[in-house]
Write an enzyme that holds these catalytic residues in place. Structure first.
Site, PDB file in Angstrom:
ATOM      1  N   PHE A 139     -13.414   3.159   4.362  1.00 18.03           N
ATOM      2  CA  PHE A 139     -12.376   1.822   3.484  1.00 18.03           C
ATOM      3  C   PHE A 139     -12.174   2.899   2.673  1.00 18.03           C
ATOM      4  O   PHE A 139     -12.987   3.372   1.528  1.00 18.03           O
ATOM      5  CB  PHE A 139     -12.421   1.075   3.097  1.00 18.03           C
ATOM      6  N   GLU A 170       4.301   3.908   6.450  1.00 16.97           N
ATOM      7  CA  GLU A 170       3.006   2.837   6.076  1.00 16.97           C
ATOM      8  C   GLU A 170       2.212   4.007   5.154  1.00 16.97           C
ATOM      9  O   GLU A 170       2.148   4.609   5.789  1.00 16.97           O
ATOM     10  CB  GLU A 170       2.925   3.172   7.577  1.00 16.97           C
ATOM     11  N   ASP A 171       0.920   3.185   4.433  1.00 16.28           N
ATOM     12  CA  ASP A 171      -0.209   3.896   3.525  1.00 16.28           C
ATOM     13  C   ASP A 171      -1.083   4.739   5.254  1.00 16.28           C
ATOM     14  O   ASP A 171      -1.559   5.245   4.312  1.00 16.28           O
ATOM     15  CB  ASP A 171      -0.990   2.639   2.845  1.00 16.28           C
ATOM     16  N   ASP A 223      -4.653   2.132  10.843  1.00 16.22           N
ATOM     17  CA  ASP A 223      -6.688   1.652  10.996  1.00 16.22           C
ATOM     18  C   ASP A 223      -6.494   0.873  12.848  1.00 16.22           C
ATOM     19  O   ASP A 223      -6.458   2.146  13.353  1.00 16.22           O
ATOM     20  CB  ASP A 223      -7.108   0.357  10.640  1.00 16.22           C
ATOM     21  N   ARG A 255      -5.843   0.888  -6.558  1.00 12.54           N
ATOM     22  CA  ARG A 255      -4.394   0.706  -6.037  1.00 12.54           C
ATOM     23  C   ARG A 255      -3.960   2.008  -6.973  1.00 12.54           C
ATOM     24  O   ARG A 255      -2.717   3.245  -7.188  1.00 12.54           O
ATOM     25  CB  ARG A 255      -3.420  -0.339  -6.241  1.00 12.54           C
ATOM     26  N   LYS A 259      -6.965   6.722  10.660  1.00 11.15           N
ATOM     27  CA  LYS A 259      -8.265   6.695  11.138  1.00 11.15           C
ATOM     28  C   LYS A 259      -8.137   6.665  12.557  1.00 11.15           C
ATOM     29  O   LYS A 259      -8.733   5.020  13.035  1.00 11.15           O
ATOM     30  CB  LYS A 259      -9.062   5.029  10.445  1.00 11.15           C
ATOM     31  N   GLY A 271       0.979  -1.287  -0.125  1.00 15.50           N
ATOM     32  CA  GLY A 271      -0.052  -0.044  -0.416  1.00 15.50           C
ATOM     33  C   GLY A 271       0.684   1.135   0.014  1.00 15.50           C
ATOM     34  O   GLY A 271       0.555   2.140  -0.354  1.00 15.50           O
TER      35      GLY A 271
HETATM   36  P1  IMP Z   1      -4.194  -2.103  11.362  1.00 23.14           P
HETATM   37  O1  IMP Z   1      -3.476  -3.286  11.913  1.00 23.14           O
HETATM   38  O2  IMP Z   1      -5.573  -1.963  11.591  1.00 23.14           O
HETATM   39  O3  IMP Z   1      -3.955  -0.481  11.827  1.00 23.14           O
HETATM   40  O4  IMP Z   1      -4.424  -1.930   9.589  1.00 23.14           O
HETATM   41  C1  IMP Z   1      -2.768  -1.709   9.281  1.00 23.14           C
HETATM   42  C2  IMP Z   1      -3.029  -2.524   7.619  1.00 23.14           C
HETATM   43  O5  IMP Z   1      -4.826  -2.331   7.267  1.00 23.14           O
HETATM   44  C3  IMP Z   1      -2.605  -1.303   6.303  1.00 23.14           C
HETATM   45  O6  IMP Z   1      -1.414  -0.838   6.253  1.00 23.14           O
HETATM   46  C4  IMP Z   1      -3.661  -1.716   4.933  1.00 23.14           C
HETATM   47  O7  IMP Z   1      -2.833  -2.534   4.355  1.00 23.14           O
HETATM   48  C5  IMP Z   1      -4.853  -2.167   5.882  1.00 23.14           C
HETATM   49  N1  IMP Z   1      -6.436  -1.289   5.915  1.00 23.14           N
HETATM   50  C6  IMP Z   1      -6.678  -0.841   6.770  1.00 23.14           C
HETATM   51  N2  IMP Z   1      -7.804   0.338   6.762  1.00 23.14           N
HETATM   52  C7  IMP Z   1      -7.582   0.440   5.336  1.00 23.14           C
HETATM   53  C8  IMP Z   1      -8.624   1.232   4.116  1.00 23.14           C
HETATM   54  O8  IMP Z   1      -9.753   2.045   4.550  1.00 23.14           O
HETATM   55  N3  IMP Z   1      -7.994   0.910   3.011  1.00 23.14           N
HETATM   56  C9  IMP Z   1      -7.278  -0.126   2.618  1.00 23.14           C
HETATM   57  N4  IMP Z   1      -6.090  -0.395   3.814  1.00 23.14           N
HETATM   58  C10 IMP Z   1      -6.437  -0.511   4.683  1.00 23.14           C
END
Ligand code: IMP
Length: 184
Positions: free
Chosen positions: A155, A102-103, A106, A168, A134, A47
């Site tokens: 999302f 990091e992208d 969340d 992407r 987020k 990402g």
């Molecule tokens: P976390 O562990 O919940 O913080 O998730 C991190 C990963 O989930 C990110 O690096 C993304 O690859 C994916 N992710 C979480 N939310 C989104 C979103 O809104 N769009 C796309 N990918 C997401």
């Protein structure tokens, strides 16, 4: 099965021009903060690739580039909290200043895992630069040191971010229509 067309898009959150202006500002801040040091930028695949590319081009320091690929078990729009490394760094980071790119943060569970994994390798420092945050969904106590944009609980796709490996290549960051990713 949904069609992978722009009809799946709810709204444009950030246009490419706005993203580039933000990346410019982030790079300036990083250049200032790490002045006189060498930086190891660690991109989290896949990402962050577009964000990483635009960011690294604006870094005026000696830079090493390395990449990790992380998988969370579970569905494509949800974080299960169980994380594993699919591809680890090619090189060690001992005594290096590491900047994780990091992208999106969340729940923060992925980032927490990555930070903890890198800290065991005795780097000089570990910081995080994330394009999106987020915060409403945070479960782990982590935060980006350098942050592009905060978004509500939608999302996000485009500019490298995917849903089921699609979208992407959209140049803007957009929100996906909830009917595409919500379970029925
Ligand atoms: P976390 O562990 O919940 O913080 O998730 C991190 C990963 O989930 C990110 O690096 C993304 O690859 C994916 N992710 C979480 N939310 C989104 C979103 O809104 N769009 C796309 N990918 C997401």
């Amino acid at each position: 099965m949904h069609s992978k067309t722009p009809e799946d898009i709810d709204e444009v959150l950030f246009r490419r021009e706005e993203i580039l202006t933000k990346i410019e500002a982030l790079a300036e801040q990083i250049n200032r903060d790490y002045a006189g040091k060498e930086l190891t930028m660690v991109g989290i695949l896949k990402g962050s690739v577009l964000f990483f590319s635009e960011l690294v081009l604006r870094i005026k320091l000696p830079v090493r580039m390395d990449f990790m690929s992380i998988s969370s078990y579970g569905q494509s729009s949800k974080s299960s909290g169980v994380v594993r490394i699919l591809k680890d760094l090619d090189n060690g980071v001992e005594n290096q200043h590491v900047l994780i790119v990091e992208d999106i943060v969340d729940t923060g569970l992925t980032l927490k895992y990555i930070i903890e994994s890198l800290e065991t390798r005795k780097p000089a420092s570990v910081k995080v630069c994330a394009l999106l945050d987020k915060p409403s969904r945070r479960l782990a106590d982590v935060a980006a040191d350098y942050l592009g944009f905060t978004i509500p609980d939608a999302f996000a796709v485009g500019y490298g971010l995917d849903y089921s490996e699609q979208y992407r290549n959209l140049p803007d960051i957009c929100s996906l229509k909830p009917c595409i990713y919500q379970e029925t």
